[in-house]
Write an enzyme that holds these catalytic residues in place. Structure first.
Site, PDB file in Angstrom:
ATOM      1  N   CYS A   9      40.050  30.982  48.528  1.00  0.00           N
ATOM      2  CA  CYS A   9      40.130  31.943  47.445  1.00  0.00           C
ATOM      3  C   CYS A   9      40.318  33.629  47.861  1.00  0.00           C
ATOM      4  O   CYS A   9      41.228  34.351  47.577  1.00  0.00           O
ATOM      5  CB  CYS A   9      39.381  31.451  46.320  1.00  0.00           C
ATOM      6  SG  CYS A   9      37.678  31.943  46.538  1.00  0.00           S
ATOM      7  N   HIS A  33      34.393  32.473  43.183  1.00  0.00           N
ATOM      8  CA  HIS A  33      35.628  32.322  43.137  1.00  0.00           C
ATOM      9  C   HIS A  33      36.156  33.541  42.609  1.00  0.00           C
ATOM     10  O   HIS A  33      35.787  34.403  41.745  1.00  0.00           O
ATOM     11  CB  HIS A  33      36.167  30.932  42.150  1.00  0.00           C
ATOM     12  CG  HIS A  33      37.565  30.636  42.287  1.00  0.00           C
ATOM     13  ND1 HIS A  33      38.149  30.030  43.417  1.00  0.00           N
ATOM     14  CD2 HIS A  33      38.441  30.847  41.471  1.00  0.00           C
ATOM     15  CE1 HIS A  33      39.241  29.823  43.466  1.00  0.00           C
ATOM     16  NE2 HIS A  33      39.802  30.289  42.057  1.00  0.00           N
ATOM     17  N   HIS A  89      45.882  32.062  42.249  1.00  0.00           N
ATOM     18  CA  HIS A  89      45.019  31.977  43.252  1.00  0.00           C
ATOM     19  C   HIS A  89      45.047  30.674  44.149  1.00  0.00           C
ATOM     20  O   HIS A  89      45.928  29.992  43.734  1.00  0.00           O
ATOM     21  CB  HIS A  89      43.464  31.640  42.352  1.00  0.00           C
ATOM     22  CG  HIS A  89      43.466  30.674  41.505  1.00  0.00           C
ATOM     23  ND1 HIS A  89      42.096  29.692  41.299  1.00  0.00           N
ATOM     24  CD2 HIS A  89      44.376  29.876  40.811  1.00  0.00           C
ATOM     25  CE1 HIS A  89      42.501  28.889  40.528  1.00  0.00           C
ATOM     26  NE2 HIS A  89      43.865  28.856  40.261  1.00  0.00           N
TER      27      HIS A  89
END
Length: 343
Positions: free
Chosen positions: A258, A306, A318
């Site tokens: 991420c 995240h 993402h």
């Protein structure tokens, strides 16, 4: 009178009966245990796997932080060691210079000054030499002070380098532990998936592929403009990576985790971001959900493990998790914390 006869031993038939009964009881208990722990359903397995993937991602961000620290320490240790080497060369030159002055002083000052004055045929010339000798002594004193100062600095730099080498050893150990934890989570996830039938695994894979395609092809991003040219450039770069796989610790250009995706995207826009999601959370100005514009960073979960890029109209772009590709997804699918605008 008491009897001393030996007790009668059980017959072979009776012993066999007891063993048979015990075996039957064990089979019954095993059957009950199997009935008490039924095979997990496909949905339950998927939920457990997703949780393991989430845990692995959180561990990955910690691994990334330790790796970045290792890289920084390596550079600092190298710089210190180079500085110590240069300093040692300077110290050697200073000592050689001091030795040359001492030799010159010995050669000119080997006779008592009063005797030299008495014997001198040119008193003025002697006085000039004596003045030079005093200056030489002063220079020697200054040189000694510089040498002492240099020695102290070198000792301090050597200690600092030794401390950083200890930190580096600890960081390498930490990296190994975090890597082991990540691999353990992913291994558990694979074991769970392997507990499914081939048809069930194929079904889950097909569902994931459909989710990736649908998220990328049907996303309605609206028409919001980016808050800055750099944010717009980073978002445009990230869109070219739609469909790239999530790989823990990867920073591109063919696979990403991420924070690897967000740091890569902004690097294409000429902005250097820290490696981890937690560090990127402090790389700009924090903003609320209503202020988000395409290209802004978006942080999720309480521990900020995240991160993605805001895409517009309530969507983010993402690298989601192991087994999934870079894609668009609703911002509401995860617990939103805040956005970050890079200046």
């Amino acid at each position: 009178m008491a009897s001393h006869r030996r007790p009668k031993q059980p017959s072979r038939t009776r012993r066999v009966s007891v063993l048979t009964a015990t075996a039957a009881a064990a089979v019954a208990l095993t059957t009950q245990a199997a009935q008490a722990e039924p095979k997990a359903s496909e949905k339950e397995v998927k939920e457990k796997v997703d949780k393991l993937y989430e845990d692995a991602e959180a561990a990955t961000e910690k691994f990334n932080g330790a790796k970045e620290k290792q890289s920084k320490l390596n550079k600092e240790v190298g710089n210190l060691q180079d500085s110590v080497a240069r300093g040692q060369d300077d110290l050697n030159d200073m000592r050689n210079g001091l030795g040359s002055m001492a030799t010159a002083q010995y050669r000119t000052g080997g006779v008592d000054p009063s005797v030299q004055l008495f014997l001198s045929s040119d008193p003025d010339s002697y006085l000039d030499k004596a003045s030079t000798l005093d200056q030489l002594s002063t220079k020697q004193a200054e040189a000694l002070k510089k040498i002492q100062s240099k020695q102290r600095n070198l000792a301090q730099q050597r200690k600092e380098a030794a401390d950083k080498l200890d930190d580096l050893a600890d960081t390498r150990k930490e990296l190994g532990e975090k890597k082991k934890k990540i691999q353990g989570k992913l291994s558990d996830a694979r074991s769970l998936l392997n507990s499914l039938t081939a048809d069930e695994r194929a079904k889950l894979a097909a569902e994931q592929a459909r989710a990736d395609r649908a998220a990328s092809s049907r996303a309605d991003l609206g028409g919001d403009a980016s808050a800055s040219q750099r944010a717009g450039a980073a978002f445009s770069a990230a869109k070219t990576k739609i469909g790239s796989p999530y790989v823990w610790g990867a920073t591109g250009p063919s696979s990403f985790d991420c924070s690897g995706l967000t740091s890569w995207a902004y690097n294409q826009a000429g902005v250097s971001l820290p490696r981890t999601s937690q560090a990127q959370a402090n790389a700009g100005t924090r903003i609320g959900k209503g202020q988000l514009a395409p290209g802004d960073l978006v942080l999720f979960y309480n521990d900020l493990h995240h991160i993605g890029l805001y895409a517009g109209n309530g969507q983010i772009l993402h690298a989601p998790k192991p087994g999934a590709n870079v894609r668009f997804e609703s911002i509401n699918n995860m617990p939103f914390m805040f956005g970050v605008r890079i200046g």
